[in-house]
Design a protein around this motif. Structure first.
Motif, PDB file in Angstrom:
ATOM      1  N   LEU A  63      -9.214  47.211  -8.193  1.00 56.41           N
ATOM      2  CA  LEU A  63      -8.818  47.700  -9.519  1.00 56.41           C
ATOM      3  C   LEU A  63      -9.945  48.508 -10.154  1.00 56.41           C
ATOM      4  CD1 LEU A  63      -6.481  47.425 -11.665  1.00 56.41           C
ATOM      5  CD2 LEU A  63      -7.852  45.595 -12.669  1.00 56.41           C
ATOM      6  N   GLY A  64     -11.150  47.956 -10.118  1.00 55.24           N
ATOM      7  CA  GLY A  64     -12.279  48.680 -10.677  1.00 55.24           C
ATOM      8  C   GLY A  64     -12.584  49.950  -9.910  1.00 55.24           C
ATOM      9  N   LEU A  65     -12.404  49.935  -8.591  1.00 57.23           N
ATOM     10  CA  LEU A  65     -12.685  51.123  -7.779  1.00 57.23           C
ATOM     11  C   LEU A  65     -11.702  52.245  -8.090  1.00 57.23           C
ATOM     12  CD1 LEU A  65     -14.499  52.192  -5.479  1.00 57.23           C
ATOM     13  CD2 LEU A  65     -12.759  51.362  -3.867  1.00 57.23           C
ATOM     14  N   GLN A 251      -5.727  28.947 -22.079  1.00 55.53           N
ATOM     15  CA  GLN A 251      -4.587  29.282 -21.230  1.00 55.53           C
ATOM     16  C   GLN A 251      -3.545  30.068 -22.011  1.00 55.53           C
ATOM     17  OE1 GLN A 251      -4.649  28.142 -17.862  1.00 55.53           O
ATOM     18  NE2 GLN A 251      -3.106  29.734 -17.666  1.00 55.53           N
ATOM     19  N   SER A 252      -3.283  29.686 -23.253  1.00 51.54           N
ATOM     20  CA  SER A 252      -2.310  30.403 -24.076  1.00 51.54           C
ATOM     21  C   SER A 252      -2.787  31.809 -24.400  1.00 51.54           C
ATOM     22  CB  SER A 252      -2.046  29.612 -25.364  1.00 51.54           C
ATOM     23  OG  SER A 252      -1.487  28.345 -25.095  1.00 51.54           O
ATOM     24  N   VAL A 253      -4.079  31.960 -24.671  1.00 53.86           N
ATOM     25  CA  VAL A 253      -4.624  33.294 -24.952  1.00 53.86           C
ATOM     26  C   VAL A 253      -4.421  34.205 -23.744  1.00 53.86           C
ATOM     27  CG1 VAL A 253      -6.754  34.586 -25.332  1.00 53.86           C
ATOM     28  CG2 VAL A 253      -6.289  32.545 -26.680  1.00 53.86           C
ATOM     29  N   ILE A 254      -4.707  33.700 -22.555  1.00 50.89           N
ATOM     30  CA  ILE A 254      -4.547  34.520 -21.346  1.00 50.89           C
ATOM     31  C   ILE A 254      -3.089  34.881 -21.125  1.00 50.89           C
ATOM     32  CG2 ILE A 254      -4.800  34.509 -18.844  1.00 50.89           C
ATOM     33  CD1 ILE A 254      -7.264  32.733 -19.216  1.00 50.89           C
ATOM     34  N   ARG A 292      -0.097  57.872 -13.151  1.00 53.87           N
ATOM     35  CA  ARG A 292      -1.544  57.974 -13.389  1.00 53.87           C
ATOM     36  C   ARG A 292      -2.147  56.604 -13.074  1.00 53.87           C
ATOM     37  NH1 ARG A 292      -1.778  60.393 -19.379  1.00 53.87           N
ATOM     38  NH2 ARG A 292      -4.005  60.592 -18.880  1.00 53.87           N
ATOM     39  N   TYR A 293      -2.275  56.330 -11.804  1.00 56.42           N
ATOM     40  CA  TYR A 293      -2.674  55.000 -11.360  1.00 56.42           C
ATOM     41  C   TYR A 293      -4.104  54.663 -11.783  1.00 56.42           C
ATOM     42  CZ  TYR A 293       1.414  55.803  -8.423  1.00 56.42           C
ATOM     43  OH  TYR A 293       2.684  56.095  -7.975  1.00 56.42           O
ATOM     44  N   SER A 294      -4.967  55.647 -11.782  1.00 60.36           N
ATOM     45  CA  SER A 294      -6.359  55.394 -12.173  1.00 60.36           C
ATOM     46  C   SER A 294      -6.453  55.010 -13.644  1.00 60.36           C
ATOM     47  CB  SER A 294      -7.219  56.618 -11.897  1.00 60.36           C
ATOM     48  OG  SER A 294      -6.674  57.773 -12.517  1.00 60.36           O
ATOM     49  N   LEU A 295      -5.635  55.623 -14.503  1.00 58.12           N
ATOM     50  CA  LEU A 295      -5.650  55.270 -15.920  1.00 58.12           C
ATOM     51  C   LEU A 295      -5.067  53.879 -16.136  1.00 58.12           C
ATOM     52  CD1 LEU A 295      -6.388  56.268 -18.722  1.00 58.12           C
ATOM     53  CD2 LEU A 295      -4.091  57.213 -18.946  1.00 58.12           C
ATOM     54  N   GLY A 296      -4.009  53.537 -15.393  1.00 58.77           N
ATOM     55  CA  GLY A 296      -3.469  52.185 -15.470  1.00 58.77           C
ATOM     56  C   GLY A 296      -4.470  51.150 -15.007  1.00 58.77           C
ATOM     57  N   ALA A 297      -5.238  51.483 -13.966  1.00 58.31           N
ATOM     58  CA  ALA A 297      -6.282  50.564 -13.492  1.00 58.31           C
ATOM     59  C   ALA A 297      -7.370  50.398 -14.543  1.00 58.31           C
ATOM     60  CB  ALA A 297      -6.876  51.081 -12.184  1.00 58.31           C
ATOM     61  N   ALA A 298      -7.722  51.468 -15.235  1.00 62.41           N
ATOM     62  CA  ALA A 298      -8.733  51.382 -16.299  1.00 62.41           C
ATOM     63  C   ALA A 298      -8.262  50.464 -17.422  1.00 62.41           C
ATOM     64  CB  ALA A 298      -9.044  52.774 -16.844  1.00 62.41           C
ATOM     65  N   ILE A 299      -6.986  50.548 -17.771  1.00 61.11           N
ATOM     66  CA  ILE A 299      -6.447  49.644 -18.798  1.00 61.11           C
ATOM     67  C   ILE A 299      -6.510  48.203 -18.310  1.00 61.11           C
ATOM     68  CG2 ILE A 299      -4.396  49.044 -20.141  1.00 61.11           C
ATOM     69  CD1 ILE A 299      -3.553  51.976 -19.956  1.00 61.11           C
ATOM     70  N   GLY A 300      -6.222  47.971 -17.041  1.00 61.31           N
ATOM     71  CA  GLY A 300      -6.319  46.623 -16.484  1.00 61.31           C
ATOM     72  C   GLY A 300      -7.737  46.075 -16.530  1.00 61.31           C
ATOM     73  N   LEU A 304      -9.089  42.780 -18.596  1.00 65.33           N
ATOM     74  CA  LEU A 304      -9.857  41.725 -17.939  1.00 65.33           C
ATOM     75  C   LEU A 304     -11.151  41.435 -18.696  1.00 65.33           C
ATOM     76  CD1 LEU A 304     -10.391  39.843 -15.510  1.00 65.33           C
ATOM     77  CD2 LEU A 304     -11.407  41.811 -14.351  1.00 65.33           C
ATOM     78  N   LEU A 305     -11.848  42.470 -19.113  1.00 69.47           N
ATOM     79  CA  LEU A 305     -13.109  42.283 -19.828  1.00 69.47           C
ATOM     80  C   LEU A 305     -12.877  41.647 -21.203  1.00 69.47           C
ATOM     81  CD1 LEU A 305     -14.944  45.630 -18.956  1.00 69.47           C
ATOM     82  CD2 LEU A 305     -15.277  43.358 -17.949  1.00 69.47           C
ATOM     83  N   ILE A 306     -11.800  42.019 -21.879  1.00 65.89           N
ATOM     84  CA  ILE A 306     -11.503  41.430 -23.188  1.00 65.89           C
ATOM     85  C   ILE A 306     -11.225  39.937 -23.051  1.00 65.89           C
ATOM     86  CG2 ILE A 306      -9.831  41.386 -25.072  1.00 65.89           C
ATOM     87  CD1 ILE A 306      -9.569  44.392 -24.789  1.00 65.89           C
ATOM     88  N   LEU A 307     -10.388  39.570 -22.081  1.00 63.00           N
ATOM     89  CA  LEU A 307     -10.069  38.154 -21.886  1.00 63.00           C
ATOM     90  C   LEU A 307     -11.295  37.365 -21.471  1.00 63.00           C
ATOM     91  CD1 LEU A 307      -6.619  38.390 -20.071  1.00 63.00           C
ATOM     92  CD2 LEU A 307      -7.053  37.608 -22.401  1.00 63.00           C
ATOM     93  N   LEU A 308     -12.137  37.945 -20.617  1.00 59.76           N
ATOM     94  CA  LEU A 308     -13.356  37.261 -20.198  1.00 59.76           C
ATOM     95  C   LEU A 308     -14.302  37.065 -21.376  1.00 59.76           C
ATOM     96  CD1 LEU A 308     -14.948  36.110 -17.808  1.00 59.76           C
ATOM     97  CD2 LEU A 308     -15.914  38.384 -17.451  1.00 59.76           C
TER      98      LEU A 308
END
Length: 325
Positions: A63-65, A251-254, A292-300, A304-308
């Motif tokens: 995903l990051g790549l 768990q609920s937040v995630i 735009r798969y790269s932009l969708g991956a960036a959103i993912g 991930l960083l927000i939840l972490l």
């Protein structure tokens, strides 16, 4: 003749014999055994860590790549070469005003879902301790039925209940042909009801199990002192159940932050003009609807960083309060 050893010297010799000889660094001979024992739990966890590494670490790496390249349908089909863009996708994402609007809507919607889920789940968990066996069994079965219902099935049922033409809710409330999915806030409210309905059983069952583990003498003493049910929950049960509440909250937040199915099904892909978009649906639109798969991956990656970050900050605050987690 040598003088007999004092009792203190004899005791020191016995302790030295049990612990083993001292080493030049001052540590006892049993230290290597302790270090070996400390590695034992990791040996038991190694198979699970390997499986999790394959199921989580590698997809996150991919995903990051992808988020660092220009990756569209042309690159997937091989018509154009893949080009490295670095953080260009993130720069374009952060410059998009719609992204910030969707992010704000996602945070507010997830916060409302978490609060309502915890409130309903904890209230029903307390209720389970107050009712008899038959009502308790019926409530548990009904809750587990809601929990086991697939998200797409539950979303379709809730759409029928609130349907403008045939839904029973409008008839009972006398709202005529009112459309719950037309307005932005009413659509979010409808989705919130469905999310809470399928999420509260996890909180209810977990908190109920924690309440049953609390000694009955503690609750009886609080009741004899004249404490109300709300005071017992706030001053007795909640502090004792804080580790469990931490788990269900995280768990609920995630779960609620990455809601997709309910929004996509109940608002027909994000509502009118995207008024009910959340980050997961927004990423789906960018990645698959717009290719735009790269932009969708960036959103993912951003999700991930927000939840972490939210999880780590929450755990850090609890550790500062002296909680054992």
């Amino acid at each position: 003749m040598t003088a007999p050893a004092s009792p203190q010297a004899v005791d020191r010799r016995r302790v030295r014999a049990v612990r083993g000889p001292s080493r030049p660094d001052g540590r006892r001979g049993t230290a290597p055994r302790r270090r070996a024992g400390s590695r034992t739990p990791w040996l038991y966890l190694a198979p699970a860590l390997v499986v999790l590494g394959g199921l989580l670490a590698y997809p996150i790496y991919q995903l990051g790549l992808i988020s660092l390249f220009h990756y569209t349908q042309a690159q997937v089909s091989g018509g154009e070469p893949t080009t490295f863009e670095g953080f260009g996708n993130y720069a374009g994402l952060f410059a998009d005003e719609q992204f910030w609007q969707v992010l704000l809507a996602t945070v507010l919607f997830a916060a409302a879902c978490v609060v309502c889920t915890l409130a309903v789940g904890c209230a029903l968990a307390v209720l389970l301790t107050r009712v008899r066996a038959v009502p308790r069994l019926a409530l548990m079965l009904a809750a587990l039925g809601a929990w086991a219902t697939p998200a797409i099935t539950g979303s379709t049922v809730w759409l029928f209940l609130f349907d403008a033409d045939f839904g029973p809710v409008n008839r009972v409330l006398g709202l005529g042909d009112h459309s719950w999915t037309y307005g932005r806030f009413s659509a979010f409210f409808l989705v919130l009801l469905e999310v809470v309905w399928c999420s509260f059983p996890f909180v209810m069952v977990t908190v109920y199990a924690g309440i049953r583990a609390v000694p009955a003498e503690v609750l009886e003493a609080a009741a004899l002192d004249g404490a109300s049910q709300w005071r017992i929950w706030r001053s007795v049960l909640a502090p004792m159940l804080r580790p469990i509440l931490v788990v269900v909250t995280i768990q609920s937040v995630i779960w609620d932050f990455k809601v997709f199915t309910q929004i996509y099904v109940m608002t027909n892909g994000g509502g009118i003009a995207g008024q009910n978009l959340v980050l997961n649906v927004y990423a789906y639109q960018q990645a698959f609807a717009s290719s735009r798969y790269s932009l969708g991956a960036a959103i993912g990656v951003v999700m991930l960083l927000i939840l972490l970050a939210v999880t780590l900050v929450y755990l850090r605050l609890l550790r500062r309060q002296g909680e054992e987690l």
